[in-house]
Motif scaffolding. Structure first.
Motif, PDB file in Angstrom:
ATOM      1  N   GLY A 364       4.706  92.370 -41.792  1.00  0.00           N
ATOM      2  CA  GLY A 364       5.511  92.779 -42.945  1.00  0.00           C
ATOM      3  C   GLY A 364       6.650  93.687 -42.557  1.00  0.00           C
ATOM      4  N   LYS A 365       7.262  94.292 -43.556  1.00  0.00           N
ATOM      5  CA  LYS A 365       8.378  95.203 -43.354  1.00  0.00           C
ATOM      6  C   LYS A 365       7.895  96.643 -43.522  1.00  0.00           C
ATOM      7  CE  LYS A 365      12.073  92.098 -44.963  1.00  0.00           C
ATOM      8  NZ  LYS A 365      12.914  92.072 -43.757  1.00  0.00           N
ATOM      9  N   TYR A 370      14.866  98.065 -43.518  1.00  0.00           N
ATOM     10  CA  TYR A 370      14.805  97.029 -44.542  1.00  0.00           C
ATOM     11  C   TYR A 370      14.914  95.600 -44.011  1.00  0.00           C
ATOM     12  CZ  TYR A 370      15.687 101.128 -47.425  1.00  0.00           C
ATOM     13  OH  TYR A 370      15.613 102.365 -48.013  1.00  0.00           O
ATOM     14  N   ASN A 371      15.536  95.423 -42.855  1.00  0.00           N
ATOM     15  CA  ASN A 371      15.729  94.043 -42.378  1.00  0.00           C
ATOM     16  C   ASN A 371      14.968  93.746 -41.089  1.00  0.00           C
ATOM     17  OD1 ASN A 371      17.380  95.606 -40.704  1.00  0.00           O
ATOM     18  ND2 ASN A 371      18.989  94.041 -40.568  1.00  0.00           N
ATOM     19  N   LEU A 372      13.894  94.508 -40.856  1.00  0.00           N
ATOM     20  CA  LEU A 372      13.014  94.231 -39.720  1.00  0.00           C
ATOM     21  C   LEU A 372      11.632  93.827 -40.220  1.00  0.00           C
ATOM     22  CD1 LEU A 372      12.428  94.282 -36.639  1.00  0.00           C
ATOM     23  CD2 LEU A 372      11.694  96.657 -36.946  1.00  0.00           C
ATOM     24  N   THR A 373      11.188  92.642 -39.824  1.00  0.00           N
ATOM     25  CA  THR A 373       9.835  92.170 -40.132  1.00  0.00           C
ATOM     26  C   THR A 373       9.011  92.261 -38.850  1.00  0.00           C
ATOM     27  OG1 THR A 373      10.670  90.648 -41.823  1.00  0.00           O
ATOM     28  CG2 THR A 373       8.440  90.262 -40.998  1.00  0.00           C
ATOM     29  N   ILE A 374       7.882  92.943 -38.936  1.00  0.00           N
ATOM     30  CA  ILE A 374       7.027  93.157 -37.768  1.00  0.00           C
ATOM     31  C   ILE A 374       5.837  92.208 -37.821  1.00  0.00           C
ATOM     32  CG2 ILE A 374       5.525  94.827 -36.616  1.00  0.00           C
ATOM     33  CD1 ILE A 374       7.452  97.020 -37.567  1.00  0.00           C
ATOM     34  N   ALA A 375       5.510  91.629 -36.669  1.00  0.00           N
ATOM     35  CA  ALA A 375       4.367  90.715 -36.575  1.00  0.00           C
ATOM     36  C   ALA A 375       3.709  90.923 -35.214  1.00  0.00           C
ATOM     37  CB  ALA A 375       4.818  89.267 -36.738  1.00  0.00           C
ATOM     38  N   THR A 376       2.727  91.800 -35.172  1.00  0.00           N
ATOM     39  CA  THR A 376       2.056  92.119 -33.915  1.00  0.00           C
ATOM     40  C   THR A 376       0.693  92.739 -34.212  1.00  0.00           C
ATOM     41  OG1 THR A 376       2.326  93.208 -31.771  1.00  0.00           O
ATOM     42  CG2 THR A 376       3.033  94.458 -33.715  1.00  0.00           C
ATOM     43  N   GLY A 377      -0.038  93.134 -33.160  1.00  0.00           N
ATOM     44  CA  GLY A 377      -1.320  93.812 -33.348  1.00  0.00           C
ATOM     45  C   GLY A 377      -2.488  92.900 -33.631  1.00  0.00           C
ATOM     46  N   HIS A 378      -2.417  91.642 -33.204  1.00  0.00           N
ATOM     47  CA  HIS A 378      -3.454  90.655 -33.526  1.00  0.00           C
ATOM     48  C   HIS A 378      -4.690  90.742 -32.637  1.00  0.00           C
ATOM     49  CE1 HIS A 378       0.171  89.052 -35.420  1.00  0.00           C
ATOM     50  NE2 HIS A 378      -0.587  88.246 -36.141  1.00  0.00           N
ATOM     51  N   ALA A 379      -4.679  91.631 -31.637  1.00  0.00           N
ATOM     52  CA  ALA A 379      -5.810  91.791 -30.719  1.00  0.00           C
ATOM     53  C   ALA A 379      -6.165  90.456 -30.062  1.00  0.00           C
ATOM     54  CB  ALA A 379      -7.006  92.399 -31.450  1.00  0.00           C
TER      55      ALA A 379
END
Length: 415
Positions: A364-365, A370-379
């Motif tokens: 999510g953000k 405001y214009n950065l979507t983060i997608a990490t930390g999935h182990a």
């Protein structure tokens, strides 16, 4: 109207984000600091496993970690260090190791994993990929009564969440895996799980994305983000400057470094895992996890992979031969006919998995940008959650209704 989007990170999460963003009509650029042919997206066990409903931060894990701290061959190794980021992460991780957190997390993990299975198969069919994919389930093989009891409790949790799972006896295991000898007192079987050969899907996806016009910049490390009025205006690599409307941070274990550029202290640690491949015939046909040793066994396309260990010791690609040998030893203890040789162990590879303190990904953000979507930390679940995460990222940037409830994965959640 399509946007210009820069995706930072070319692993499974970054590529799936690029795939769905392109399908939504956006112009996409992918940047990665490597050549995009190694790392966690290539050396993982290949599981698409809704059965893995328990996050890493489960009751008793920190206690085990402390117990195993001085055993270099243990399944979980946490190297203590006086690093502020690590200490904050460890404190939050310990707070998350409770039964209530596990109960809350189960549905969220199930939902994103099941959606990923569906999307993974849809991509292969729609794009006519040749990637290996099978639905043979997953065996949990046990050698002690204590572990067997724990795995049976896991089956009960899985069934309560609507997943197909059951306890299996020694005779049942012989029926499921009839061609090889297995040393086990029993176990469990998750019929809901599927498996794949990771590098095949990654190669197919990269070829497809290039064919449809997604741009790639490999061996380019992002060194800075230019911020103006709470938004990123430009991303700087050592070679160039790129501007865009939206940015996606899917850089795995390196995401925490870049998140600091926007004033976000993302709690994230790297968890190293290892894999050993053998192209010799093992007679293993069904994926399995060696429960006590925490080693995954996957019959892939043309070879068998043995993967395992969780080494939380900072970012490093060094190979610890003690841990490689521990995987090989465990394999032989459960499969007496399978003995990995010196050459196979010498060719072992490692990958770094991004660990959030509560075992749930960040998707999510942040209010910081405001214009950065983060997608990490999935182990350990990056492969299992990759396609769904990519779709969620595209929905966020396209201002569409999310396929799943994103609140469990909120960037600014408290630990």
């Amino acid at each position: 109207m399509g946007k210009e989007v820069v995706v930072i990170g070319g692993g499974i999460i970054g590529l799936c984000s690029a795939y769905y963003l392109h399908n939504e009509g956006h112009q996409v650029v992918v940047i990665d600091k490597s050549n995009m042919d190694a790392g966690a997206s290539y050396v993982n066990a290949g599981y698409l496993s809704p059965s893995h409903i328990i996050p890493l931060s489960a009751p008793g894990v920190m206690k085990k970690g402390l117990k195993w701290m001085f055993n270099p061959s243990s399944p979980l190794y946490i190297r203590p260090r006086l690093n502020p980021d690590f200490l904050k992460w460890a404190w939050a991780f310990n707070k998350s190791c409770n039964a209530e957190h596990v109960k809350r997390s189960g549905k969220a993990i199930r939902d994103i994993s099941v959606l990923s299975q569906e999307l993974f198969q849809d991509i292969i069919k729609t794009e006519k990929f040749n990637s290996h994919y099978e639905k043979k389930g997953l065996l949990m093989l046990c050698q002690t009564e204590e572990t067997l009891w724990e795995e049976i409790q896991m089956v009960k949790k899985a069934i309560s969440l609507g997943l197909s799972a059951k306890e299996v006896s020694v005779n049942d295991i012989k029926q499921i895996e009839s061609n090889t000898i297995i040393e086990s007192i029993g176990g469990t079987y998750f019929e809901c799980d599927h498996h794949s050969t990771p590098h095949e899907f990654m190669i197919d996806m990269k070829m497809h994305l290039k064919k449809v016009g997604v741009s790639f910049f490999t061996n380019e490390k992002v060194v800075d983000l230019e911020i103006q009025n709470g938004t990123i205006s430009k991303v700087k690599t050592q070679n160039q400057v790129l501007s865009a409307d939206e940015f996606v941070l899917a850089a795995g274990s390196w995401s925490a470094f870049l998140s600091k550029k926007i004033g976000l202290k993302l709690l994230l640690q790297a968890g190293k895992g290892y894999r050993i491949n053998t192209q010799r015939e093992t007679k293993i046909k069904v994926p399995a996890i060696l429960a006590e040793a925490k080693v995954a066994v996957t019959p892939m396309n043309g070879f068998t992979r043995f993967a395992g260990t969780m080494e939380i010791a900072g970012i490093s690609d060094n190979i610890n031969n003690i841990r490689v040998n521990a995987i090989a030893k465990a394999v032989n203890e459960y499969y007496p006919e399978v003995e990995l040789n010196k050459e196979e162990k010498q060719e072992a590879a490692s990958g770094l998995r991004p660990l959030s303190p509560d075992g749930l990904p960040y998707i999510g953000k942040s209010l910081k940008c405001y214009n950065l979507t983060i997608a990490t930390g999935h182990a350990m679940m990056g492969w299992s959650m990759g396609t769904a995460t990519g779709k969620l990222v595209s929905e966020i940037i396209s201002d569409r209704q999310s396929s799943l409830d994103l609140s469990p994965f909120h960037i600014d959640r408290k630990f």
